[in-house]
Design an enzyme around this catalytic site. Structure first.
Site, PDB file in Angstrom:
ATOM      1  N   TYR A  33       0.746  -1.284   0.054  1.00 60.60           N
ATOM      2  CA  TYR A  33      -0.132  -0.157   0.180  1.00 60.60           C
ATOM      3  C   TYR A  33       0.842   1.392  -0.033  1.00 60.60           C
ATOM      4  CZ  TYR A  33       0.818   0.854   4.988  1.00 60.60           C
ATOM      5  OH  TYR A  33       1.381   1.130   6.118  1.00 60.60           O
ATOM      6  N   LYS A 149       6.513  -2.185   1.907  1.00 64.77           N
ATOM      7  CA  LYS A 149       5.305  -1.625   2.630  1.00 64.77           C
ATOM      8  C   LYS A 149       4.118  -2.393   2.389  1.00 64.77           C
ATOM      9  CE  LYS A 149       3.143   2.949   3.186  1.00 64.77           C
ATOM     10  NZ  LYS A 149       3.165   3.161   4.556  1.00 64.77           N
ATOM     11  N   GLU A 181      11.777   2.268  14.415  1.00 69.27           N
ATOM     12  CA  GLU A 181      11.113   3.341  14.001  1.00 69.27           C
ATOM     13  C   GLU A 181       9.633   3.628  14.930  1.00 69.27           C
ATOM     14  OE1 GLU A 181      10.006   2.363   9.974  1.00 69.27           O
ATOM     15  OE2 GLU A 181       9.961   0.379  10.321  1.00 69.27           O
ATOM     16  N   LEU A 205      10.967   1.079   7.290  1.00 67.95           N
ATOM     17  CA  LEU A 205      10.376   1.472   6.254  1.00 67.95           C
ATOM     18  C   LEU A 205      11.325   2.718   5.551  1.00 67.95           C
ATOM     19  CD1 LEU A 205       7.908   0.890   4.349  1.00 67.95           C
ATOM     20  CD2 LEU A 205       6.994   2.850   5.184  1.00 67.95           C
TER      21      LEU A 205
HETATM   22  N1  PMP Z   1       7.482   3.568   9.199  1.00 69.54           N
HETATM   23  C1  PMP Z   1       6.453   2.860   9.056  1.00 69.54           C
HETATM   24  C2  PMP Z   1       6.471   1.719   9.753  1.00 69.54           C
HETATM   25  C3  PMP Z   1       5.298   3.477   8.477  1.00 69.54           C
HETATM   26  O1  PMP Z   1       4.303   2.405   8.314  1.00 69.54           O
HETATM   27  C4  PMP Z   1       5.397   4.777   7.835  1.00 69.54           C
HETATM   28  C5  PMP Z   1       4.196   5.184   7.213  1.00 69.54           C
HETATM   29  N2  PMP Z   1       3.307   4.351   6.274  1.00 69.54           N
HETATM   30  C6  PMP Z   1       6.608   5.434   7.724  1.00 69.54           C
HETATM   31  C7  PMP Z   1       7.701   4.574   8.560  1.00 69.54           C
HETATM   32  C8  PMP Z   1       6.747   6.583   7.363  1.00 69.54           C
HETATM   33  O2  PMP Z   1       6.844   6.660   5.887  1.00 69.54           O
HETATM   34  P1  PMP Z   1       6.142   7.761   5.114  1.00 69.54           P
HETATM   35  O3  PMP Z   1       6.925   9.054   5.307  1.00 69.54           O
HETATM   36  O4  PMP Z   1       6.520   7.288   3.419  1.00 69.54           O
HETATM   37  O5  PMP Z   1       4.574   7.916   5.030  1.00 69.54           O
END
Ligand code: PMP
Length: 285
Positions: A33, A149, A181, A205
């Site tokens: 996603y 993701k 994270e 991620l």
């Molecule tokens: N880490 C994780 C585990 C996440 O789910 C997300 C958001 N989907 C992020 C980091 C941040 O990623 P982004 O800046 O692309 O939203």
């Protein structure tokens, strides 16, 4: 209001949208996603999300059912039709519906693609940005390919619930004594004039907001160190914050009940939030 959503090439009211019970997203969490923010009716960093989507699909040997140009058009059409000024576009692609089997189905099975919008009035001016967030720490018990993701988000959901039960806003996950994270965001600390965030690997991620914020920080002559940091280091830091597509840059003022810095949102996080919003809006489409 009944939203218009997009399912497998068609726009329809959300009440008419269906996906098969045999969909591998439903049975195996075999899907990926993206979430793209909308401010002023425009998409922030669409390109970054499209590139990461393709990478997630490639890592899972999943077909991409839509070109980047068409994907942009679907995003824009949903934003228009649903009159989204501030909010999100959620996109999910799964390997499609096939008789239940651990092995991936053959090439004849088409992926499922679903997009919908979420209106979030006040997203850019969130009061949380002035208040700051409280986080708790939990062990990182997710699988080892957090760079992809995928829609298998049960552990992050459990983390959010643990945070809620503790009167906090989110959880930071810790592995081998180091913060990986947040449940749905990347984690940062500030010590002196240096911003520290974990280096990219399969452990986290690769946040689209992270990439943009680090680029803007470097352009503004701020020091950036990409390395793992411990929870103790975070608690003793001058500032802490998170980034994600839906929260932009959000200060963290408490970790496991201990105030970070003065216990109020810090100036580095505030400045980065402002720069991020200003700069991203310039290239929003
Ligand atoms: N880490 C994780 C585990 C996440 O789910 C997300 C958001 N989907 C992020 C980091 C941040 O990623 P982004 O800046 O692309 O939203």
């Amino acid at each position: 209001m009944t939203r218009t959503v997009y399912v497998n090439g068609e726009y329809m009211p959300e009440t008419e949208a269906t996906v098969s019970i045999f969909d591998r997203g439903f049975l195996f969490a075999d899907g990926v996603y993206e979430v793209t923010s909308v401010i002023g009716g425009k998409l922030l960093d669409f390109d970054g999300h499209a590139v990461r989507l393709q990478r997630s699909l490639d890592e899972l040997e999943m077909k991409n059912p839509i070109s980047k140009e068409d994907l942009l058009e679907v995003h824009r059409e949903l934003v228009r039709t649903n009159e989204i000024e501030e909010g999100l576009v959620y996109l999910q692609i799964t390997r499609g519906a096939a008789d239940r089997d651990f092995a991936y189905p053959g090439d004849d099975v088409e992926p499922t693609i679903v997009l919908f919008t979420q209106a979030k009035p006040g997203l850019a001016n969130s009061p949380k940005a002035k208040e700051g967030m409280k986080v708790i720490s939990i062990e990182d018990q997710r699988w080892g390919r957090r760079d992809i993701k995928t829609v298998q988000l049960l552990y992050p959901s459990m983390g959010k619930m643990a945070a809620k039960a503790a009167g906090a806003d989110d959880a930071w996950m810790v592995e081998d004594g180091h913060v990986t994270e947040g449940t749905s965001n990347n984690a940062y600390i500030v010590k002196g004039n240096t911003i520290v965030t974990r280096q990219l690997s399969n452990d986290i991620l690769h946040g689209i907001t992270r990439a943009a914020v680090l680029r803007f920080a470097k352009e503004a002559q701020m020091n950036v160190e990409e390395r793992a940091f411990t929870l103790q280091e975070a608690q003793a830091a001058d500032e802490a914050f998170i980034t994600s597509a839906s929260t932009f840059v959000m200060p963290v003022v408490e970790i496991d009940g201990q105030a970070v810095g003065t216990g109020a949102p810090g100036s580095v996080a505030a400045r980065l939030r402002e720069i991020y919003l200003d700069e991203s809006l310039k290239t929003a489409i």
